[in-house]
Design a protein around this motif. Structure first.
Motif, short mmCIF file in Angstrom:
data_model
loop_
_atom_site.label_atom_id
_atom_site.label_comp_id
_atom_site.label_asym_id
_atom_site.label_seq_id
_atom_site.Cartn_x
_atom_site.Cartn_y
_atom_site.Cartn_z
N GLN A 10 12.15 2.08 -2.95
CA GLN A 10 11.23 1.78 -1.61
C GLN A 10 11.41 2.58 -0.59
OE1 GLN A 10 8.34 0.19 -1.58
NE2 GLN A 10 8.55 -0.94 -3.33
N ARG A 11 12.79 2.94 -0.39
CA ARG A 11 13.19 3.85 0.67
C ARG A 11 12.87 5.40 0.67
NH1 ARG A 11 17.07 1.54 4.41
NH2 ARG A 11 18.29 -0.28 3.44
N LYS A 12 13.03 5.51 -0.75
CA LYS A 12 12.69 7.18 -1.16
C LYS A 12 10.98 7.24 -0.84
CE LYS A 12 16.56 7.96 -4.37
NZ LYS A 12 16.64 8.17 -5.44
N ILE A 13 10.46 6.15 -1.30
CA ILE A 13 8.83 6.32 -1.43
C ILE A 13 8.19 6.31 0.01
CG2 ILE A 13 6.77 5.07 -1.92
CD1 ILE A 13 8.22 3.98 -4.67
N TYR A 14 8.99 5.46 1.03
CA TYR A 14 8.54 5.39 2.21
C TYR A 14 8.69 6.77 3.12
CZ TYR A 14 8.23 4.10 7.31
OH TYR A 14 7.90 4.10 8.46
N LEU B 104 12.09 -8.75 -11.71
CA LEU B 104 13.17 -9.25 -12.67
C LEU B 104 14.29 -9.40 -11.86
CD1 LEU B 104 11.73 -7.30 -15.82
CD2 LEU B 104 11.24 -9.44 -15.28
N GLY B 105 14.68 -9.45 -10.49
CA GLY B 105 15.84 -9.58 -10.00
C GLY B 105 16.55 -8.30 -9.68
N ARG B 106 15.87 -7.07 -10.06
CA ARG B 106 16.44 -6.04 -9.66
C ARG B 106 16.10 -5.41 -8.23
NH1 ARG B 106 15.15 -2.89 -15.13
NH2 ARG B 106 16.04 -1.14 -14.06
N HIS B 107 16.62 -6.25 -7.13
CA HIS B 107 16.11 -5.80 -5.82
C HIS B 107 16.94 -4.72 -5.22
CE1 HIS B 107 13.44 -9.52 -5.94
NE2 HIS B 107 14.60 -10.27 -6.26
N ASP B 108 18.17 -4.61 -5.62
CA ASP B 108 18.77 -3.62 -5.21
C ASP B 108 18.22 -2.14 -5.54
OD1 ASP B 108 20.91 -5.06 -3.84
OD2 ASP B 108 21.94 -5.12 -5.48
N GLU B 109 17.90 -2.22 -6.77
CA GLU B 109 17.23 -0.78 -7.27
C GLU B 109 15.94 -0.44 -6.48
OE1 GLU B 109 17.24 -0.62 -11.68
OE2 GLU B 109 19.23 -1.93 -11.64
N ALA B 110 15.25 -1.67 -6.42
CA ALA B 110 13.90 -1.55 -5.73
C ALA B 110 14.16 -1.19 -4.35
CB ALA B 110 12.92 -2.99 -5.95
N LEU B 111 15.11 -1.67 -3.68
CA LEU B 111 15.27 -1.17 -2.27
C LEU B 111 15.27 0.45 -2.43
CD1 LEU B 111 15.52 -1.84 0.59
CD2 LEU B 111 17.84 -2.20 0.21
N VAL B 112 16.37 1.02 -3.22
CA VAL B 112 16.50 2.44 -3.29
C VAL B 112 15.43 3.30 -3.45
CG1 VAL B 112 17.79 4.14 -4.27
CG2 VAL B 112 18.82 2.18 -3.83
N LEU C 278 1.37 0.66 4.72
CA LEU C 278 1.82 -0.33 3.37
C LEU C 278 2.99 0.14 2.50
CD1 LEU C 278 -1.96 -0.19 2.30
CD2 LEU C 278 -0.87 -2.13 3.21
N SER C 279 3.29 1.10 2.39
CA SER C 279 4.63 1.56 1.67
C SER C 279 5.98 1.01 2.50
CB SER C 279 4.98 2.97 1.40
OG SER C 279 6.07 3.37 1.01
N GLY C 280 5.64 1.23 3.67
CA GLY C 280 6.60 0.83 4.82
C GLY C 280 6.88 -1.02 4.62
N ASN C 281 5.78 -1.66 4.57
CA ASN C 281 5.68 -3.12 4.34
C ASN C 281 6.45 -3.52 3.02
OD1 ASN C 281 5.07 -5.71 5.36
ND2 ASN C 281 3.60 -5.83 3.72
N ASN C 282 6.12 -2.65 2.01
CA ASN C 282 6.80 -2.93 0.78
C ASN C 282 8.40 -2.75 1.10
OD1 ASN C 282 4.48 -3.47 -0.42
ND2 ASN C 282 4.30 -1.31 -1.38
N LEU C 283 8.93 -1.70 1.83
CA LEU C 283 10.36 -1.66 1.95
C LEU C 283 10.78 -2.74 2.83
CD1 LEU C 283 12.79 0.03 2.16
CD2 LEU C 283 11.76 1.25 3.98
N ALA C 284 9.92 -3.24 3.85
CA ALA C 284 10.20 -4.58 4.60
C ALA C 284 10.31 -5.77 3.54
CB ALA C 284 9.58 -4.59 5.59
N VAL C 285 9.51 -5.79 2.74
CA VAL C 285 9.73 -7.06 1.78
C VAL C 285 10.93 -6.96 0.79
CG1 VAL C 285 8.57 -7.97 -0.43
CG2 VAL C 285 7.17 -7.21 1.63
N SER C 286 11.27 -5.61 0.38
CA SER C 286 12.46 -5.40 -0.25
C SER C 286 13.86 -5.75 0.46
CB SER C 286 12.48 -4.09 -0.98
OG SER C 286 11.59 -3.91 -1.76
N MET C 287 13.65 -5.34 1.78
CA MET C 287 14.82 -5.74 2.77
C MET C 287 14.80 -7.39 2.75
SD MET C 287 14.19 -2.79 5.40
CE MET C 287 14.46 -1.14 5.33
#
Length: 102
Positions: free
Chosen positions: A11-15, A1-9, A31-40
């Motif tokens: 994703q970093r914690k999860i990874y 929903l466009g909250r990419h900044d929040e998702a990045l934070v 796979l978690s790292g790939n999700n982080l890369a996608v957010s980046m």
């Protein structure tokens, strides 16, 4: 929903938690790292995504899963996209992206 900044934070914690609990070579960590890369990439942090993929995720995937696993191939695709979409890309970056996708 466009909250990419929040998702990045998040994703970093999860990874980081996956790395700490399961190790860098575990498929769930990769796979978690790939999700982080996608957010980046969504936030146009192409250099950071490229570094994560090249320095951590792809070496771990190649070692633990092999070069032809679906996960490793997906990481290669993610790296090629990060290289090709980076507005500061060089000719060498484009050639590397093209080589990866062949």
């Amino acid at each position: 929903l466009g909250r990419h900044d929040e998702a990045l934070v998040l994703q970093r914690k999860i990874y980081a938690r996956f790395v700490a609990k399961l190790g860098a070579s575990d498929v769930s960590t990769i796979l978690s790292g790939n999700n982080l890369a996608v957010s980046m990439k969504k936030l146009r942090l192409y250099d950071e995504a490229t570094a994560l993929l090249c320095d951590q995720l792809l070496p771990a995937a190649r070692q633990s899963l092999g070069p032809d696993s679906d996960v490793t191939l997906e990481l290669n695709h993610s790296l090629a996209a990060a290289l090709a979409n980076n507005p500061t890309r060089t000719r060498d970056d484009l050639l590397k992206a093209d080589t990866i996708m062949q």
